[in-house]
Every structure is written in C-alpha cells, then in structure tokens.
Scaffold this motif. Structure first.
Motif, PDB file in Angstrom:
ATOM      1  N   MET A   1     -14.395  52.452  40.751  1.00 36.10           N
ATOM      2  CA  MET A   1     -14.563  53.873  40.984  1.00 36.10           C
ATOM      3  C   MET A   1     -16.033  54.243  40.866  1.00 36.10           C
ATOM      4  O   MET A   1     -16.788  53.618  40.155  1.00 36.10           O
ATOM      5  CB  MET A   1     -13.781  54.687  39.952  1.00 36.10           C
ATOM      6  N   ALA A   2     -16.349  55.307  41.556  1.00 37.78           N
ATOM      7  CA  ALA A   2     -17.705  55.823  41.517  1.00 37.78           C
ATOM      8  C   ALA A   2     -17.639  57.336  41.395  1.00 37.78           C
ATOM      9  O   ALA A   2     -16.605  57.961  41.655  1.00 37.78           O
ATOM     10  CB  ALA A   2     -18.458  55.423  42.786  1.00 37.78           C
ATOM     11  N   ASP A  48     -13.538  55.744  45.252  1.00 39.63           N
ATOM     12  CA  ASP A  48     -14.231  54.509  45.601  1.00 39.63           C
ATOM     13  C   ASP A  48     -15.419  54.863  46.509  1.00 39.63           C
ATOM     14  O   ASP A  48     -15.516  55.987  47.017  1.00 39.63           O
ATOM     15  CB  ASP A  48     -13.279  53.513  46.273  1.00 39.63           C
ATOM     16  N   ALA A  49     -16.316  53.921  46.703  1.00 40.02           N
ATOM     17  CA  ALA A  49     -17.558  54.195  47.431  1.00 40.02           C
ATOM     18  C   ALA A  49     -17.287  54.730  48.836  1.00 40.02           C
ATOM     19  O   ALA A  49     -17.919  55.694  49.272  1.00 40.02           O
ATOM     20  CB  ALA A  49     -18.425  52.942  47.484  1.00 40.02           C
ATOM     21  N   ILE A  77     -25.282  59.391  42.989  1.00 39.97           N
ATOM     22  CA  ILE A  77     -24.114  58.518  42.932  1.00 39.97           C
ATOM     23  C   ILE A  77     -24.224  57.601  41.726  1.00 39.97           C
ATOM     24  O   ILE A  77     -25.249  56.961  41.509  1.00 39.97           O
ATOM     25  CB  ILE A  77     -23.991  57.690  44.224  1.00 39.97           C
ATOM     26  N   ASP A  78     -23.152  57.553  40.950  1.00 38.45           N
ATOM     27  CA  ASP A  78     -23.034  56.621  39.835  1.00 38.45           C
ATOM     28  C   ASP A  78     -21.926  55.646  40.216  1.00 38.45           C
ATOM     29  O   ASP A  78     -20.750  55.986  40.185  1.00 38.45           O
ATOM     30  CB  ASP A  78     -22.683  57.364  38.550  1.00 38.45           C
ATOM     31  N   ASP A  79     -22.310  54.454  40.623  1.00 43.86           N
ATOM     32  CA  ASP A  79     -21.356  53.439  41.082  1.00 43.86           C
ATOM     33  C   ASP A  79     -21.445  52.262  40.129  1.00 43.86           C
ATOM     34  O   ASP A  79     -22.319  51.409  40.250  1.00 43.86           O
ATOM     35  CB  ASP A  79     -21.687  53.027  42.518  1.00 43.86           C
ATOM     36  N   ARG A  80     -20.576  52.236  39.165  1.00 45.54           N
ATOM     37  CA  ARG A  80     -20.601  51.192  38.142  1.00 45.54           C
ATOM     38  C   ARG A  80     -19.581  50.128  38.488  1.00 45.54           C
ATOM     39  O   ARG A  80     -18.407  50.436  38.696  1.00 45.54           O
ATOM     40  CB  ARG A  80     -20.303  51.816  36.771  1.00 45.54           C
ATOM     41  N   ARG A  81     -20.004  48.876  38.531  1.00 45.76           N
ATOM     42  CA  ARG A  81     -19.115  47.793  38.960  1.00 45.76           C
ATOM     43  C   ARG A  81     -18.578  46.936  37.810  1.00 45.76           C
ATOM     44  O   ARG A  81     -17.709  46.119  38.019  1.00 45.76           O
ATOM     45  CB  ARG A  81     -19.852  46.884  39.951  1.00 45.76           C
ATOM     46  N   LYS A  83     -17.131  48.198  34.995  1.00 43.32           N
ATOM     47  CA  LYS A  83     -15.930  48.817  34.436  1.00 43.32           C
ATOM     48  C   LYS A  83     -15.636  50.095  35.205  1.00 43.32           C
ATOM     49  O   LYS A  83     -16.513  50.655  35.866  1.00 43.32           O
ATOM     50  CB  LYS A  83     -16.081  49.111  32.939  1.00 43.32           C
ATOM     51  N   ALA A  84     -14.397  50.542  35.107  1.00 46.68           N
ATOM     52  CA  ALA A  84     -13.999  51.762  35.812  1.00 46.68           C
ATOM     53  C   ALA A  84     -14.622  52.974  35.134  1.00 46.68           C
ATOM     54  O   ALA A  84     -14.699  53.048  33.899  1.00 46.68           O
ATOM     55  CB  ALA A  84     -12.484  51.889  35.809  1.00 46.68           C
TER      56      ALA A  84
END
Length: 103
Positions: A1-2, A48-49, A77-81, A83-84
C-alpha cells in the motif's frame, strides 16, 4: 500500500474560495471507492501505486472539466515496500510515542 497526498488549486477562478472544487474531489473519491482522509491542506488517499497514480490524474483533471484553464497540483507519495502502511498509521505511531514518553 501507498499513500498519496494531493492538493489541487484551480488558478484564474472568479473567487478565492476553492471549497466547491474540494467538495468535487471528495465526491469523486467516494464514487470510486477510494479510501481517503480530507485535511485542511489536501486529501490523502490510500491504495496500491497504480490506484493512487490513476486517482491523481483523474482528480487533477476535475477543474479542467469545469472550464478552468490552469491547475496547480501538488503530490506527495509515501510508497513503503517493507511493510504495509495505511491512513492514520503514522499519526498513531507518534501518539503512541508521546504516551510512552509521558509515562
């Protein structure tokens, strides 16, 4: 999730108020089932992105669809891969830290 924070400013309107445009953003988010938080300075959308990029384009177009010739859109945009992440997670994490330090 982002997470996507979006702020859309129509330029060249007859009024300094943009509340009607913000209301339209909220209506479109509701119509498309987007999970969001409205803030005083923008709207934060979770997804999601692909979803959030698609939403950004769709929302950016709203003022143009109402006849505005120029629109300024700011995206963060905060897109952390690793952890959710979800809306409210960071606020809760800070509040938890403040509670721990106060104890």
């Amino acid at each position: 999730m982002a997470l996507l924070e979006i702020s859309i400013v129509p330029i060249g309107t007859d009024s300094p108020s943009i509340g009607d445009y913000v209301a339209e953003v909220v209506k479109v988010c509701d119509q498309h089932g987007l999970k969001y938080n409205l803030t005083d300075m923008g709207t934060i959308i979770e997804g999601d992105a692909d979803t959030i990029f698609s939403a950004a384009k769709m929302l950016h177009e709203l003022p143009f669809n109402r006849g505005i010739s120029r629109v300024l859109t700011h995206l963060t945009i905060d897109d952390r891969r690793d952890k959710a992440i979800h809306l409210e997670d960071e606020v809760k994490a800070v509040q938890d830290r403040l509670t721990q330090k106060a104890a």
